[in-house]
Design an enzyme around this catalytic site. Sequence first.
Site, PDB file in Angstrom:
ATOM      1  N   LYS A 174      28.331  30.537 112.614  1.00  0.00           N
ATOM      2  CA  LYS A 174      27.988  29.141 111.733  1.00  0.00           C
ATOM      3  C   LYS A 174      27.342  28.347 113.330  1.00  0.00           C
ATOM      4  CE  LYS A 174      29.757  29.373 107.738  1.00  0.00           C
ATOM      5  NZ  LYS A 174      29.129  29.883 107.070  1.00  0.00           N
ATOM      6  N   HIS A 304      28.570  37.936  99.394  1.00  0.00           N
ATOM      7  CA  HIS A 304      29.321  37.027 100.099  1.00  0.00           C
ATOM      8  C   HIS A 304      30.675  37.025  99.401  1.00  0.00           C
ATOM      9  CE1 HIS A 304      30.540  32.803  99.339  1.00  0.00           C
ATOM     10  NE2 HIS A 304      29.999  32.712 100.910  1.00  0.00           N
TER      11      HIS A 304
END
Length: 373
Positions: A174, A304
């Site tokens: 991230k 996803h």
Amino acid sequence: MADAIRSLTLSHVVLPLETPVSDAKVLTGRQKPLTETVLLFVEVTTEQGHRGMGFSYSKRAGGPAQYAHLREVAEVAIGQDPADIDRIYQSLMWAGASVGRSGVATQAVAALDVALWDLKARRADLPLAKLLGAYRDSCRVYNTSGGFLQASVEEIKEKASASLEAGIGGIKIKVGQPDWREDLRRVAALREHLGDTPFMVDANQQWDRDRARRMCRELEAFDLVWIEEPLDAWDAVGHADLSRTFDTPIATGEMLTSVPEHMALVDAGYRGIVQPDAPRIGGITPFLRFATLASHAGLALAPHYAMEIHLHLAAAYPTEPWVEHFEWLNPLFEERIEIRDGQMWVPDRPGLGFTLSERMRQLTKDTVTIGAA
């Protein structure tokens, strides 16, 4: 001989995470750390005794709403032929038409839609990928769960090494923190640690257009597989512009909740990687509809989350996708997916290839059976 749906069992399940996680939305003050995943499971039984299982999910909000919505409209599926999946889907959309055809409404229906596809493949005694028409028996796999922002660089390095040793082929971390320099420091450290291992980053929608362009330019130096969600998920024009400007591919789409929302990317001239999420887009039926259009547009695919569903859908896409590895849902199922040599392998079991665990039953907060028991 035609069959008919006899009953539907809906279960509202709350799965706590072992450790709360934070992405950039937390560090920018827009959300709280993620502590649990809430799931809606549907178990279908037909008059002829065939069964199917599907699920949808939510994070931070929406789980009770999904359960409530499907509980309200599911009765219209009773008595219908389970093979007529698209017809059932449309009848459920009309039953809930006043709340629209995206978001919670379609995410609730997604759980039943997935269960019907699971049932159809089980009845054919085929893995779902084979029923759809598989191009491959495995897909490239990358791990995200070890790369959240609450973890130090050293922790992420350790988790990345463990993932690679377990057979996973790529690592995603991230980014998107308020201090963009810290993002670059972490990316540089991981790139050095990973060598030439495939490496992705995910900004979780936290940059505006100016910052996204600057960051994409800086990140070109790290030979990334993609830069994910640099902009607001619904900024189709901005994502399309970035995808045509930089050599590093842009990826987006996981937050979108309908086929038209995904098609806005295509219509804007997007040239990146699309990341539809079957439970979020409304189920396997709309996922396949968009996948056909995405393939026609020449777009790469990287679905996803929810690897238990997406592995099958990825195996049926013309060009080989990446599948995202999250071990979070493992406690809910008896079986595990085989991962080796950088690939995630399609189960040879019928349907999705999963049965619900006793732990899933223990985590069920509410359940209801609609139709004949």
